[in-house]
Write a protein that holds these residues in place. Structure first.
Motif, PDB file in Angstrom:
ATOM      1  N   TRP A   1      44.162  61.421  54.376  1.00 10.76           N
ATOM      2  CA  TRP A   1      43.204  62.340  54.994  1.00 10.76           C
ATOM      3  C   TRP A   1      43.115  63.657  54.221  1.00 10.76           C
ATOM      4  O   TRP A   1      42.093  64.338  54.262  1.00 10.76           O
ATOM      5  CB  TRP A   1      43.588  62.610  56.447  1.00 10.76           C
ATOM      6  CG  TRP A   1      44.869  63.387  56.618  1.00 10.76           C
ATOM      7  CD1 TRP A   1      46.124  62.877  56.737  1.00 10.76           C
ATOM      8  CD2 TRP A   1      45.003  64.809  56.707  1.00 10.76           C
ATOM      9  NE1 TRP A   1      47.049  63.877  56.885  1.00 10.76           N
ATOM     10  CE2 TRP A   1      46.381  65.082  56.879  1.00 10.76           C
ATOM     11  CE3 TRP A   1      44.115  65.869  56.667  1.00 10.76           C
ATOM     12  CZ2 TRP A   1      46.870  66.369  56.991  1.00 10.76           C
ATOM     13  CZ3 TRP A   1      44.611  67.165  56.792  1.00 10.76           C
ATOM     14  CH2 TRP A   1      45.965  67.407  56.952  1.00 10.76           C
TER      15      TRP A   1
ATOM     16  N   GLN B   1      40.064  64.283  51.793  1.00  9.97           N
ATOM     17  CA  GLN B   1      38.696  64.351  52.281  1.00  9.97           C
ATOM     18  C   GLN B   1      37.885  65.483  51.659  1.00  9.97           C
ATOM     19  O   GLN B   1      36.649  65.409  51.624  1.00  9.97           O
ATOM     20  CB  GLN B   1      38.679  64.476  53.808  1.00  9.97           C
ATOM     21  CG  GLN B   1      39.176  63.225  54.502  1.00  9.97           C
ATOM     22  CD  GLN B   1      39.175  63.347  56.014  1.00  9.97           C
ATOM     23  OE1 GLN B   1      38.675  64.319  56.581  1.00  9.97           O
ATOM     24  NE2 GLN B   1      39.744  62.366  56.693  1.00  9.97           N
TER      25      GLN B   1
ATOM     26  N   HIS C   1      37.734  58.824  48.671  1.00 18.02           N
ATOM     27  CA  HIS C   1      37.715  60.041  47.865  1.00 18.02           C
ATOM     28  C   HIS C   1      38.734  59.940  46.731  1.00 18.02           C
ATOM     29  O   HIS C   1      39.612  59.074  46.736  1.00 18.02           O
ATOM     30  CB  HIS C   1      38.020  61.265  48.742  1.00 18.02           C
ATOM     31  CG  HIS C   1      36.983  61.514  49.799  1.00 18.02           C
ATOM     32  ND1 HIS C   1      35.972  62.427  49.655  1.00 18.02           N
ATOM     33  CD2 HIS C   1      36.792  60.943  51.020  1.00 18.02           C
ATOM     34  CE1 HIS C   1      35.204  62.431  50.733  1.00 18.02           C
ATOM     35  NE2 HIS C   1      35.684  61.534  51.581  1.00 18.02           N
TER      36      HIS C   1
ATOM     37  N   SER D   1      29.998  62.182  53.173  1.00 19.42           N
ATOM     38  CA  SER D   1      30.962  61.226  53.703  1.00 19.42           C
ATOM     39  C   SER D   1      30.387  60.393  54.839  1.00 19.42           C
ATOM     40  O   SER D   1      30.464  59.159  54.840  1.00 19.42           O
ATOM     41  CB  SER D   1      32.223  61.958  54.175  1.00 19.42           C
ATOM     42  OG  SER D   1      32.888  62.564  53.086  1.00 19.42           O
TER      43      SER D   1
ATOM     44  N   GLN E   1      34.699  53.258  56.047  1.00 21.61           N
ATOM     45  CA  GLN E   1      35.580  54.313  55.560  1.00 21.61           C
ATOM     46  C   GLN E   1      35.040  54.858  54.241  1.00 21.61           C
ATOM     47  O   GLN E   1      34.664  54.092  53.352  1.00 21.61           O
ATOM     48  CB  GLN E   1      36.996  53.760  55.341  1.00 21.61           C
ATOM     49  CG  GLN E   1      37.994  54.767  54.822  1.00 21.61           C
ATOM     50  CD  GLN E   1      38.238  55.895  55.806  1.00 21.61           C
ATOM     51  OE1 GLN E   1      38.567  55.654  56.959  1.00 21.61           O
ATOM     52  NE2 GLN E   1      38.072  57.126  55.357  1.00 21.61           N
TER      53      GLN E   1
END
Length: 324
Positions: A172, A175, A146, A221, A143
Motif C-alpha cells: 500500500w 500507491q 504501482h 488508479s 487492483q
C-alpha cells in the motif's frame, strides 16, 4: 422473477397520450414530469415482460435519484441537460441504468451529455454490481499496480492465466508511486479465477480512445481498475446465458465509456468540459476508496423536487427506501 409485475394499463395509456405527436429526437420536447411518466411506463412494460431486477433494488427510487441529479447537470454550453438533450437519449440512459440495477445514490453511475445525447456511464462500483448479476459470476476484484509492487502470473493446467499469489505482493505504500498496470479477477461458478492484466501502455491506449481521458489521467488508479475490469468483462458478458436485455445494456454502457475502434481523439471544447462534469463524482469515488462516507448533495432539496417527478401520478417510491 424477483421483481416481475403486472402491466399498468393506466400508466401505459398516459405515456401513449404524452408521446402522441412528440418528436423524441427533439431536445427539450418533454418536461421532466412527462419524461418520468414515459420512463416509468417503459420500466413497467419491461418488468411485465420478464425483466428480472434484484430483490433489494427499487427502480422507482433509483429513477427519483437520477432525475434529481439530472436537474443539476449542464452540458458544455451551461444548458440543463434535461432541455439540451433529446428525450430519446434521456429515456434510454435511464433504462440502461434500471436494467443493470444501478443506483446514482450509491455512486454506481453518472450521466454526461455529448452534444444533444445523454449517456449513462458506470463507475467501477457500478460495473462490479452489474457483472455480479450475471448467473455464472460469483466474485469480482481489481487492483492497480504501482512501481515497487511485485505481481507474478502463471498458466494453470487448463491453460488459463492465473495470479501466482505466493509470489505476488502489493504494498500500500507504493500507491503514491507511478502506476505501471492493473489486473482484474473474475471468479466464476465453475471455481475458476479468470485473470486479466494490462500494462500501463495498454491502459493508456484504451484511455486515448475514451471520451473522458483527461479525467482518467487525473484519477489514474481508480480509472485503471475500471478499464481492466471492463476488458475482463467482455468475454463473460458476450458468452453469458443471461437475458439479452441485461447483457445488451452492459455492453452498450461499456461502449459509452470506452471506444475500442480507432477515432479522432483531438479534444473538442465539449470534451474538455467533461472533466468539470465528472470532477465531483470522481472525487466522491476516491473518497469511497478511502472508506469515507460520500456526501449526498441532493438531500436538502430532494423533498421539494420529488413533487415535480410524481405530479402526473406515476409510480410512487417507497418512503422507507428513497434515501437508502
Amino acid at each position: 422473477m424477483a421483481n416481475q409485475v403486472v402491466i399498468d394499463h393506466e400508466l401505459q395509456n398516459k405515456a401513449t397520450t404524452i408521446l402522441e405527436g412528440v418528436n423524441l429526437n427533439q431536445p427539450g420536447a418533454l418536461s421532466i414530469g412527462k419524461l418520468r411518466t414515459v420512463t416509468d411506463a417503459r420500466v413497467n412494460k419491461q418488468q411485465s415482460q420478464g425483466l428480472d431486477l434484484p430483490g433489494s433494488y427499487s427502480a422507482p427510487n433509483a429513477l427519483t435519484q437520477a432525475f434529481l441529479r439530472l436537474q443539476a447537470i449542464k452540458n458544455s454550453n451551461k444548458q440543463p441537460v434535461l432541455q439540451a438533450c433529446t428525450p430519446a437519449s434521456i429515456i434510454q440512459s435511464l433504462m440502461d441504468m434500471v436494467v443493470q440495477g444501478l443506483s446514482p445514490a450509491k455512486n454506481q453511475c453518472y450521466f454526461i451529455a455529448y452534444g444533444n445525447e445523454l449517456q449513462m456511464q458506470r463507475s467501477y462500483f457500478g460495473t462490479a454490481a452489474a457483472l455480479l448479476r450475471l448467473d455464472n459470476i460469483v466474485d469480482i476484484g481489481a487492483q492497480d499496480i504501482h512501481e515497487g509492487d511485485q505481481v507474478s502470473t502463471m498458466i494453470d493446467k487448463h491453460g488459463h492465466l492465473v495470479l501466482d499469489t505466493d509470489n505476488t505482493h502489493i504494498d500500500w505504500m507504493n500507491q503514491d508511486k507511478e502506476l505501471i498496470g492493473a489486473y482484474a479477477i473474475i471468479s466464476t461458478s465453475d471455481g475458476i479465477d479468470h485473470l486479466t492484466i494490462m500494462t500501463k501502455k495498454q491502459i493508456e491506449v484504451s484511455w486515448s480512445q475514451s471520451k473522458t481521458h483527461n479525467v482518467q489521467n487525473k484519477f489514474g488508479s481508480e480509472m485503471a481498475k475500471r478499464t481492466v475490469l471492463n476488458r475482463a468483462a467482455k468475454m463473460y458478458v458476450n458468452t453469458s446465458d443471461d437475458s439479452d436485455l441485461l447483457t445488451g445494456a452492459i455492453n452498450d454502457t461499456t461502449s459509452n465509456e470506452y471506444d475500442d475502434e480507432p477515432r479522432d481523439v483531438t479534444p473538442t471544447k465539449e470534451e474538455q468540459s467533461i472533466q468539470e462534469l465528472l470532477d465531483g463524482f470522481e472525487k466522491s469515488q476516491a473518497e469511497l476508496a478511502k472508506k469515507e462516507e460520500p456526501a449526498d448533495d441532493h438531500s436538502s432539496s430532494a423533498e421539494g423536487e420529488q413533487e415535480e417527478l410524481f405530479k402526473d401520478g406515476t409510480i410512487t417510491p417507497d418512503p422507507a427506501k428513497v434515501n437508502a
